[in-house]
Design an enzyme around this catalytic site. Structure first.
Site, PDB file in Angstrom:
ATOM      1  N   GLY A 114      65.641  38.129  67.853  1.00  0.00           N
ATOM      2  CA  GLY A 114      64.943  36.971  68.410  1.00  0.00           C
ATOM      3  C   GLY A 114      63.455  36.910  68.145  1.00  0.00           C
ATOM      4  O   GLY A 114      62.722  36.196  68.824  1.00  0.00           O
ATOM      5  N   GLY A 116      62.127  35.923  65.249  1.00  0.00           N
ATOM      6  CA  GLY A 116      61.800  34.857  64.299  1.00  0.00           C
ATOM      7  C   GLY A 116      62.063  35.215  62.844  1.00  0.00           C
ATOM      8  O   GLY A 116      61.499  34.588  61.943  1.00  0.00           O
ATOM      9  N   LYS A 117      62.948  36.171  62.590  1.00  0.00           N
ATOM     10  CA  LYS A 117      63.202  36.570  61.201  1.00  0.00           C
ATOM     11  C   LYS A 117      63.867  35.426  60.424  1.00  0.00           C
ATOM     12  O   LYS A 117      63.498  35.144  59.294  1.00  0.00           O
ATOM     13  CB  LYS A 117      64.086  37.833  61.167  1.00  0.00           C
ATOM     14  CG  LYS A 117      63.389  39.026  61.835  1.00  0.00           C
ATOM     15  CD  LYS A 117      64.179  40.296  61.713  1.00  0.00           C
ATOM     16  CE  LYS A 117      65.407  40.329  62.599  1.00  0.00           C
ATOM     17  NZ  LYS A 117      65.103  40.289  64.045  1.00  0.00           N
ATOM     18  N   THR A 118      64.840  34.775  61.076  1.00  0.00           N
ATOM     19  CA  THR A 118      65.503  33.650  60.413  1.00  0.00           C
ATOM     20  C   THR A 118      64.505  32.522  60.155  1.00  0.00           C
ATOM     21  O   THR A 118      64.511  31.908  59.087  1.00  0.00           O
ATOM     22  CB  THR A 118      66.677  33.143  61.279  1.00  0.00           C
ATOM     23  OG1 THR A 118      67.460  34.275  61.652  1.00  0.00           O
ATOM     24  CG2 THR A 118      67.526  32.147  60.557  1.00  0.00           C
ATOM     25  N   HIS A 337      63.255  48.512 100.274  1.00  0.00           N
ATOM     26  CA  HIS A 337      63.367  49.076  98.924  1.00  0.00           C
ATOM     27  C   HIS A 337      62.340  48.398  97.992  1.00  0.00           C
ATOM     28  O   HIS A 337      61.587  49.066  97.284  1.00  0.00           O
ATOM     29  CB  HIS A 337      64.799  48.863  98.424  1.00  0.00           C
ATOM     30  CG  HIS A 337      65.072  49.391  97.049  1.00  0.00           C
ATOM     31  ND1 HIS A 337      65.821  50.512  96.824  1.00  0.00           N
ATOM     32  CD2 HIS A 337      64.677  48.962  95.829  1.00  0.00           C
ATOM     33  CE1 HIS A 337      65.884  50.747  95.524  1.00  0.00           C
ATOM     34  NE2 HIS A 337      65.204  49.808  94.906  1.00  0.00           N
ATOM     35  N   GLU A 338      62.317  47.071  98.024  1.00  0.00           N
ATOM     36  CA  GLU A 338      61.394  46.352  97.136  1.00  0.00           C
ATOM     37  C   GLU A 338      59.941  46.622  97.520  1.00  0.00           C
ATOM     38  O   GLU A 338      59.069  46.736  96.656  1.00  0.00           O
ATOM     39  CB  GLU A 338      61.680  44.838  97.136  1.00  0.00           C
ATOM     40  CG  GLU A 338      63.058  44.436  96.634  1.00  0.00           C
ATOM     41  CD  GLU A 338      63.457  45.077  95.310  1.00  0.00           C
ATOM     42  OE1 GLU A 338      62.579  45.350  94.479  1.00  0.00           O
ATOM     43  OE2 GLU A 338      64.661  45.343  95.130  1.00  0.00           O
TER      44      GLU A 338
END
Ligand code: ATP
Length: 501
Positions: A114, A116-118, A337-338
Site C-alpha cells: 500500500g 504506491g508501488k503500482t 486498564h486503559e
C-alpha cells in the site's frame, strides 16, 4: 427496440421461416442475407467498443492505462526521483545506444504493502509515454504445468501488440507480487514456478535496445530477500528502488491528494491528521479520507470535520466500532486498564497521549492512541523499554486494583514480546550481539522473561503511588467514554499528577 425486442425476434424468426418452408418457398437466400446482416452488425458493434479507447467498455478491464502522473503520488520524493532517473534511459535511448550502454531491462520496487508501488509503475508509463500492461504474480500460479510460462509469453505479446496498436515505441510490463513466481529455486517441489520464472528470464534476455517497442519490466515485492538471485543479477532486475512508508510530510501530501474531491470544513487541519498517523501507508491514508467522508455523510453534514477525520483514524487503526455490550464491572476494569496505559505514557513521554477511548473497536474493548512526539527510525534501549512500560501499563493497573490480570492484556503482551525480541536481535541485552539461531530457546526465553518481569515491576512501582489518580479519573472516563489527549492531560493536572517521572 423494446425491452424484449431481442427475445421477440428470436421467437418470431424461426416461426416465419418454418411457415415459408411449409408453403414451399426457398428460405436459403433469406438465411444468407440474415447471416451477412448479423455479421456486419456485430463488427460495427465491436469496433464501437474499441473506438472508445481506454476510457470505456472492455478495453478498461485489463492493462488499459488509467493514466496517472508522478504529481498525483504523494510523498515518495526519493523513489520518484530515482525512478525518473532510471526511466530517462528509456527516453534517451538514442544517446544510450551511442555510448554502448546496455538497455535497462528491469526495475524492482520494494516496500511494504500500500505504499504506491503500482501507482509509481503507472506513472512511469505516463512519464515515458509507454503502453502499460500489468499482471500479478499470483495470476501465474496454476495447477497445470506450463500454464504460467505461457502466460508470461502472452504478457510480452500483449505489450508488443498494444504498443503497435497505440503507435507507441515503448511498453512497460508491471508484475506485482513478483515473489510468488520469483522465489528462490531450491529444486524439486515447485517446478511450475521454476518454469514460469525461467520463461520470464528468457523473455528478459531477449530484450534488445534496438527492438521496437522497447520493453521495460517493472516488478514489485515486499519480500526482496525471498527473490532468486538469477532475477537480481546485472542485466535483469538490477535497479532496486525502495518505496517506504511515508514520513509526516509525505503523509500530508497524500492526505491533500485524497482530500481534493472532498468538502473539508473550514479550520480542519490535515497537518494534525498527518502527525497522528505515524506508520500509516498511502493506502491507509486514502482509506482514512474515504471513511471520514462516509462519517460526514452518515451525520448528514455538508462538510468533513476534524472529528470525522479523528474517528476515521480510529477506524483504520482499530477497525469498526462494535456494539459489544459490557457490564459495569467489565467497563470499570477496561477503564482502569486503559488509564494504566495512558498514565504510564504521560509519565514516560509527557504529551504523547492523543486519545483514550472506551468504545469497543475491532477486537479491543478500549484503547489509547499515542502520538509520536518526534518521528524516529532508530530506537535506543531506553526508548524501547519505555515503549514496553506503556504496553504493560494496562496489566499493571489491573494487578494494582484487582490483584490479578485478565485476558484483556493478551495483545499488550504480544507487543511487549515483539519489542523485547527486537532488543535482543539488536544486541541491546545481556545476551550480547546474537542472532536468533545462535541462542537456544531456553536462553532466549530466560533473557526475554527476565527483561519483561523487571519492566513489569518497574511499571507497577511507578503507578502504585498514583492509585488515587486512577480512582479520581476512572468515573470521568466511564462517563465521557472518549477523551482527547489534551482533555486527559487536563484531568491529570486537576489531580495534581506529576507529569514527568
Ligand atoms: P501492494 O504492495 O499491496 O500491491 P502498492 O504498494 O502497489 O501495494 P498501490 O496499489 O500503489 O500500493 O496503492 C494502493 C492505493 O493506495 C492507491 O490506489 C492509492 O489510492 C493509495 N496510495 C498509496 N500510496 C499513495 C501515494 N504515495 N500517494 C497517493 N495515494 C497513494
Amino acid at each position: 427496440m423494446s425491452k424484449y425486442g431481442k427475445e421477440i425476434i428470436i421467437g418470431v424468426v424461426p416461426v416465419v421461416l418454418a411457415f415459408l418452408m411449409y408453403i414451399g418457398m426457398n428460405v436459403l437466400p433469406i438465411l444468407l442475407i440474415g447471416v451477412i446482416g448479423f455479421s456486419l452488425l456485430y463488427m460495427v458493434r465491436s469496433k464501437g467498443t474499441i473506438g472508445f479507447g481506454a476510457g470505456g467498455g472492455k478495453a478498461k478491464s485489463k492493462g488499459a492505462p488509467k493514466y496517472m502522473t508522478f504529481e498525483e503520488i504523494g510523498g515518495q520524493e526519493r523513489a520518484k526521483s530515482e525512478l525518473k532517473e532510471a526511466l530517462d534511459f528509456l527516453i534517451r535511448h538514442e544517446e544510450i545506444q551511442k555510448f554502448g550502454i546496455r538497455p535497462l531491462k528491469g526495475i524492482l520496487l520494494t516496500g511494504p504493502p500500500g505504499t504506491g508501488k503500482t501507482l509509481l509503475a503507472k506513472a512511469s508509463a505516463h512519464y515515458t509515454d509507454s503502453v502499460f500492461v500489468s499482471a500479478s504474480g499470483s495470476e501465474f500460479v496454476e495447477m497445470y504445468v506450463g500454464v504460467g510460462a505461457s502466460r508470461i509469453r502472452d504478457l510480452f505479446k500483449e505489450a508488443r501488440t498494444k504498443a503497435a496498436k497505440e503507435n507507441k515505441d515503448s511498453a512497460i510490463i508491471f508484475i506485482d507480487e513478483i515473489d510468488v513466481i520469483g522465489g528462490k529455486r531450491e529444486g524439486g517441489q515447485h517446478r511450475e514456478y521454476d518454469q514460469t520464472l525461467n520463461q520470464l528470464l528468457t523473455e528478459m534476455d531477449g530484450i534488445h535496445s534496438s527492438d521496437a517497442p522497447r520493453i521495460l519490466i517493472m516488478a514489485a515485492t515486499n519480500r526482496k530477500e525471498m527473490l532468486d538471485s538469477a532475477l537480481l543479477r546485472p542485466g535483469r532486475f538490477d535497479r532496486h528502488i525502495g518505496v517506504d512508508l511515508p514520513d509526516k510530510k509525505g503523509r500530508l501530501h497524500i492526505l491533500r491528494i485524497h482530500a481534493k474531491n472532498k468538502p473539508l470544513a473550514p479550520g480542519t487541519s490535515l497537518e494534525r491528521v498527518a502527525s497522528e498517523t505515524f506508520h500509516f501507508s498511502g493506502a491507509q491514508l486514502e482509506s482514512l479520507m474515504n471513511e471520514a467522508a462516509i462519517y460526514a455523510l452518515r451525520d448528514e453534514q455538508e462538510e468533513v470535520t476534524q472529528e470525522h477525520l479523528s474517528m476515521a483514524v480510529d477506524k483504520v487503526l482499530m477497525g469498526e466500532k462494535t456494539d459489544r455490550e459490557t457490564n459495569n464491572e467489565e467497563r470499570r476494569r477496561v477503564a482502569l486498564h486503559e488509564l494504566g496505559h495512558a498514565i504510564s505514557a504521560e509519565l514516560v513521554r509527557p504529551g504523547s497521549v492523543s486519545q483514550v477511548s472506551l468504545a469497543p473497536r475491532g477486537g479491543a474493548l478500549g484503547y489509547v492512541r499515542h502520538q509520536p512526539l518526534q518521528e524516529r527510525y532508530l530506537y535506543t534501549k531506553d526508548f524501547i523499554e519505555d515503549q514496553i512500560v506503556i504496553a504493560l501499563g494496562g496489566a499493571a493497573a489491573e494487578e494494582i486494583f484487582y490483584n490479578g490480570r485478565s485476558t484483556g492484556s493478551r495483545g499488550d503482551f504480544e507487543q511487549a514480546l515483539q519489542l523485547v525480541g527486537n532488543m535482543i536481535e539488536s544486541g541491546l541485552t545481556s545476551l550480547g550481539i546474537v542472532e536468533r539461531q545462535m541462542v537456544t530457546r531456553e536462553e532466549w526465553t530466560k533473557a526475554s522473561s527476565g527483561i519483561l518481569d523487571e519492566l513489569f515491576e518497574r511499571t507497577k512501582t511507578m503507578l502504585l503511588p498514583l492509585r488515587y489518580v486512577f480512582e479520581q479519573a476512572v468515573d470521568t472516563l466511564i462517563q465521557e467514554e472518549m477523551m482527547t489527549g489534551s482533555q486527559f492531560r487536563e484531568l491529570l493536572r486537576q489531580f495534581k499528577t506529576p507529569t514527568s517521572a
